[in-house]
Design a protein around this motif. Structure first.
Motif, PDB file in Angstrom:
ATOM      1  N   VAL A  67      53.254  57.402 105.003  1.00  0.00           N
ATOM      2  CA  VAL A  67      54.475  56.594 104.899  1.00  0.00           C
ATOM      3  C   VAL A  67      55.163  56.529 106.261  1.00  0.00           C
ATOM      4  O   VAL A  67      55.575  55.452 106.706  1.00  0.00           O
ATOM      5  CB  VAL A  67      55.439  57.174 103.828  1.00  0.00           C
ATOM      6  N   PHE A  68      55.276  57.667 106.930  1.00  0.00           N
ATOM      7  CA  PHE A  68      55.926  57.740 108.235  1.00  0.00           C
ATOM      8  C   PHE A  68      55.241  56.813 109.241  1.00  0.00           C
ATOM      9  O   PHE A  68      55.901  56.003 109.885  1.00  0.00           O
ATOM     10  CB  PHE A  68      55.904  59.190 108.742  1.00  0.00           C
ATOM     11  N   VAL A  69      53.936  56.922 109.350  1.00  0.00           N
ATOM     12  CA  VAL A  69      53.191  56.091 110.309  1.00  0.00           C
ATOM     13  C   VAL A  69      53.342  54.612 109.942  1.00  0.00           C
ATOM     14  O   VAL A  69      53.617  53.776 110.808  1.00  0.00           O
ATOM     15  CB  VAL A  69      51.707  56.508 110.368  1.00  0.00           C
ATOM     16  N   TYR A  70      53.187  54.290 108.666  1.00  0.00           N
ATOM     17  CA  TYR A  70      53.301  52.903 108.216  1.00  0.00           C
ATOM     18  C   TYR A  70      54.672  52.316 108.569  1.00  0.00           C
ATOM     19  O   TYR A  70      54.761  51.213 109.102  1.00  0.00           O
ATOM     20  CB  TYR A  70      53.060  52.816 106.696  1.00  0.00           C
ATOM     21  N   LEU A  71      55.740  53.057 108.256  1.00  0.00           N
ATOM     22  CA  LEU A  71      57.084  52.535 108.514  1.00  0.00           C
ATOM     23  C   LEU A  71      57.418  52.486 109.999  1.00  0.00           C
ATOM     24  O   LEU A  71      58.150  51.586 110.428  1.00  0.00           O
ATOM     25  CB  LEU A  71      58.131  53.347 107.748  1.00  0.00           C
ATOM     26  N   MET A  72      56.913  53.414 110.770  1.00  0.00           N
ATOM     27  CA  MET A  72      57.140  53.355 112.218  1.00  0.00           C
ATOM     28  C   MET A  72      56.524  52.074 112.789  1.00  0.00           C
ATOM     29  O   MET A  72      57.183  51.358 113.547  1.00  0.00           O
ATOM     30  CB  MET A  72      56.555  54.583 112.923  1.00  0.00           C
ATOM     31  N   ILE A  73      55.291  51.798 112.401  1.00  0.00           N
ATOM     32  CA  ILE A  73      54.575  50.631 112.929  1.00  0.00           C
ATOM     33  C   ILE A  73      55.130  49.322 112.375  1.00  0.00           C
ATOM     34  O   ILE A  73      55.294  48.349 113.118  1.00  0.00           O
ATOM     35  CB  ILE A  73      53.061  50.750 112.624  1.00  0.00           C
ATOM     36  N   ASN A  74      55.426  49.291 111.080  1.00  0.00           N
ATOM     37  CA  ASN A  74      55.791  48.034 110.430  1.00  0.00           C
ATOM     38  C   ASN A  74      57.284  47.790 110.266  1.00  0.00           C
ATOM     39  O   ASN A  74      57.677  46.685 109.882  1.00  0.00           O
ATOM     40  CB  ASN A  74      55.113  47.951 109.062  1.00  0.00           C
ATOM     41  N   ALA A  75      58.105  48.788 110.536  1.00  0.00           N
ATOM     42  CA  ALA A  75      59.547  48.589 110.380  1.00  0.00           C
ATOM     43  C   ALA A  75      60.331  49.054 111.607  1.00  0.00           C
ATOM     44  O   ALA A  75      60.981  48.245 112.261  1.00  0.00           O
ATOM     45  CB  ALA A  75      60.052  49.306 109.123  1.00  0.00           C
ATOM     46  N   VAL A  76      60.266  50.326 111.931  1.00  0.00           N
ATOM     47  CA  VAL A  76      61.132  50.877 112.983  1.00  0.00           C
ATOM     48  C   VAL A  76      60.889  50.228 114.342  1.00  0.00           C
ATOM     49  O   VAL A  76      61.834  49.783 114.993  1.00  0.00           O
ATOM     50  CB  VAL A  76      60.988  52.413 113.073  1.00  0.00           C
ATOM     51  N   ILE A  77      59.650  50.163 114.755  1.00  0.00           N
ATOM     52  CA  ILE A  77      59.353  49.575 116.074  1.00  0.00           C
ATOM     53  C   ILE A  77      59.724  48.094 116.116  1.00  0.00           C
ATOM     54  O   ILE A  77      60.441  47.667 117.028  1.00  0.00           O
ATOM     55  CB  ILE A  77      57.887  49.844 116.492  1.00  0.00           C
ATOM     56  N   PRO A  78      59.316  47.273 115.127  1.00  0.00           N
ATOM     57  CA  PRO A  78      59.719  45.859 115.173  1.00  0.00           C
ATOM     58  C   PRO A  78      61.240  45.646 115.090  1.00  0.00           C
ATOM     59  O   PRO A  78      61.788  44.796 115.790  1.00  0.00           O
ATOM     60  CB  PRO A  78      59.029  45.240 113.945  1.00  0.00           C
ATOM     61  N   ILE A  79      61.933  46.429 114.237  1.00  0.00           N
ATOM     62  CA  ILE A  79      63.389  46.283 114.120  1.00  0.00           C
ATOM     63  C   ILE A  79      64.054  46.649 115.438  1.00  0.00           C
ATOM     64  O   ILE A  79      64.980  45.969 115.895  1.00  0.00           O
ATOM     65  CB  ILE A  79      63.926  47.159 112.963  1.00  0.00           C
ATOM     66  N   THR A  80      63.577  47.711 116.072  1.00  0.00           N
ATOM     67  CA  THR A  80      64.148  48.157 117.345  1.00  0.00           C
ATOM     68  C   THR A  80      63.886  47.127 118.439  1.00  0.00           C
ATOM     69  O   THR A  80      64.800  46.769 119.195  1.00  0.00           O
ATOM     70  CB  THR A  80      63.560  49.535 117.737  1.00  0.00           C
ATOM     71  N   GLN A  81      62.653  46.630 118.528  1.00  0.00           N
ATOM     72  CA  GLN A  81      62.312  45.643 119.560  1.00  0.00           C
ATOM     73  C   GLN A  81      63.107  44.356 119.400  1.00  0.00           C
ATOM     74  O   GLN A  81      63.472  43.726 120.384  1.00  0.00           O
ATOM     75  CB  GLN A  81      60.812  45.345 119.535  1.00  0.00           C
ATOM     76  N   ALA A  82      63.392  43.982 118.151  1.00  0.00           N
ATOM     77  CA  ALA A  82      64.133  42.743 117.901  1.00  0.00           C
ATOM     78  C   ALA A  82      65.648  42.975 117.930  1.00  0.00           C
ATOM     79  O   ALA A  82      66.413  42.016 117.809  1.00  0.00           O
ATOM     80  CB  ALA A  82      63.720  42.161 116.551  1.00  0.00           C
ATOM     81  N   GLY A  83      66.083  44.220 118.072  1.00  0.00           N
ATOM     82  CA  GLY A  83      67.519  44.512 118.080  1.00  0.00           C
ATOM     83  C   GLY A  83      68.183  44.194 116.758  1.00  0.00           C
ATOM     84  O   GLY A  83      69.314  43.703 116.733  1.00  0.00           O
ATOM     85  N   GLU A  84      67.516  44.461 115.659  1.00  0.00           N
ATOM     86  CA  GLU A  84      68.011  44.064 114.339  1.00  0.00           C
ATOM     87  C   GLU A  84      68.600  45.201 113.506  1.00  0.00           C
ATOM     88  O   GLU A  84      68.754  45.067 112.291  1.00  0.00           O
ATOM     89  CB  GLU A  84      66.887  43.377 113.554  1.00  0.00           C
ATOM     90  N   TRP A  85      68.930  46.325 114.132  1.00  0.00           N
ATOM     91  CA  TRP A  85      69.571  47.389 113.365  1.00  0.00           C
ATOM     92  C   TRP A  85      70.925  46.903 112.887  1.00  0.00           C
ATOM     93  O   TRP A  85      71.614  46.175 113.595  1.00  0.00           O
ATOM     94  CB  TRP A  85      69.705  48.658 114.208  1.00  0.00           C
ATOM     95  N   ARG A  86      71.299  47.298 111.698  1.00  0.00           N
ATOM     96  CA  ARG A  86      72.529  46.826 111.059  1.00  0.00           C
ATOM     97  C   ARG A  86      73.652  47.857 111.172  1.00  0.00           C
ATOM     98  O   ARG A  86      74.390  48.076 110.221  1.00  0.00           O
ATOM     99  CB  ARG A  86      72.241  46.503 109.603  1.00  0.00           C
ATOM    100  N   GLY A  87      73.737  48.482 112.300  1.00  0.00           N
ATOM    101  CA  GLY A  87      74.805  49.451 112.529  1.00  0.00           C
ATOM    102  C   GLY A  87      74.345  50.886 112.365  1.00  0.00           C
ATOM    103  O   GLY A  87      73.192  51.161 112.027  1.00  0.00           O
ATOM    104  N   ILE A  88      75.288  51.803 112.561  1.00  0.00           N
ATOM    105  CA  ILE A  88      74.971  53.229 112.562  1.00  0.00           C
ATOM    106  C   ILE A  88      74.523  53.724 111.188  1.00  0.00           C
ATOM    107  O   ILE A  88      73.653  54.597 111.094  1.00  0.00           O
ATOM    108  CB  ILE A  88      76.154  54.067 113.129  1.00  0.00           C
ATOM    109  N   ALA A  89      75.087  53.198 110.114  1.00  0.00           N
ATOM    110  CA  ALA A  89      74.667  53.615 108.768  1.00  0.00           C
ATOM    111  C   ALA A  89      73.186  53.295 108.551  1.00  0.00           C
ATOM    112  O   ALA A  89      72.453  54.084 107.946  1.00  0.00           O
ATOM    113  CB  ALA A  89      75.514  52.944 107.697  1.00  0.00           C
ATOM    114  N   ASP A  90      72.754  52.158 109.054  1.00  0.00           N
ATOM    115  CA  ASP A  90      71.361  51.736 108.945  1.00  0.00           C
ATOM    116  C   ASP A  90      70.449  52.705 109.705  1.00  0.00           C
ATOM    117  O   ASP A  90      69.444  53.178 109.192  1.00  0.00           O
ATOM    118  CB  ASP A  90      71.227  50.320 109.502  1.00  0.00           C
ATOM    119  N   VAL A  91      70.838  53.025 110.923  1.00  0.00           N
ATOM    120  CA  VAL A  91      70.047  53.939 111.760  1.00  0.00           C
ATOM    121  C   VAL A  91      69.998  55.329 111.130  1.00  0.00           C
ATOM    122  O   VAL A  91      68.946  55.968 111.089  1.00  0.00           O
ATOM    123  CB  VAL A  91      70.613  53.994 113.199  1.00  0.00           C
ATOM    124  N   ILE A  92      71.146  55.805 110.623  1.00  0.00           N
ATOM    125  CA  ILE A  92      71.191  57.128 109.987  1.00  0.00           C
ATOM    126  C   ILE A  92      70.299  57.149 108.751  1.00  0.00           C
ATOM    127  O   ILE A  92      69.517  58.090 108.551  1.00  0.00           O
ATOM    128  CB  ILE A  92      72.642  57.523 109.632  1.00  0.00           C
TER     129      ILE A  92
END
Length: 167
Positions: A67-92
């Motif tokens: 799950v960790f590897v899948y979400l890092m590749i398919n969610a965290v990295i793309p969201i970070t690269q696109a600058g699409e975090w929805r604030g600190i609550a989202d990051v936490i």
């Protein structure tokens, strides 16, 4: 309503994302927690409860690694690269959810004998219980922040710029 990426992930592709990203890891972790209490109070280091505990620990650690590897590749990295975090609550929420890899991975490594190999059962049980407690804390922090409207913890000028998500 605005949602964190954590909640959006669980809400999408119902019921599969909820099962894959929440139910399976939590059921395995709760199985470890419940059997851990039995082992702690009875001091029965062998037997059926320990077998169930060990199976759930190893399976949970290995499963969550995927799950960790899948979400890092398919969610965290793309969201970070696109600058699409929805604030600190989202990051936490996402950060604490993914930090579950530390205690769940630790449980698996401990029960596989990769760490604590020469330790007595009492010392292993102590670290095992610590890993269970840490997982419960990080999972609950992830859930609490994941359920927040992410605009609640944003500066007013940022929250008004965030588009609303309607379901």
């Amino acid at each position: 309503m605005n949602m964190t990426h954590y909640m959006a992930l669980l809400a999408e592709n119902q019921p599969w994302n909820l099962i894959l990203f929440m139910a399976i890891p939590v059921i395995l972790a709760e199985t470890v927690a419940i059997t851990e209490l039995f082992i702690l109070f009875s001091r029965q280091f062998h037997g059926k409860m320990r077998q169930i505990n060990r199976f759930a620990s190893i399976t949970g650690g290995i499963y969550f690694s995927g799950v960790f590897v899948y979400l890092m590749i398919n969610a965290v990295i793309p969201i970070t690269q696109a600058g699409e975090w929805r604030g600190i609550a989202d990051v936490i929420a996402v950060g604490f959810y993914l930090s579950g890899i530390v205690p769940l991975g630790g449980l698996a490594l401990l029960d596989l004998g990769v760490i604590g190999k020469g330790w007595d059962e009492e010392r292993k049980l102590k670290l095992h219980a610590i890993f269970v407690a840490v997982f419960l804390v990080v999972a609950h922090i992830a859930m609490i922040f994941g359920m927040l409207d992410p605009t609640l913890l944003m500066a007013p000028e940022m929250s008004s710029a965030m588009p609303a998500m309607h379901h």
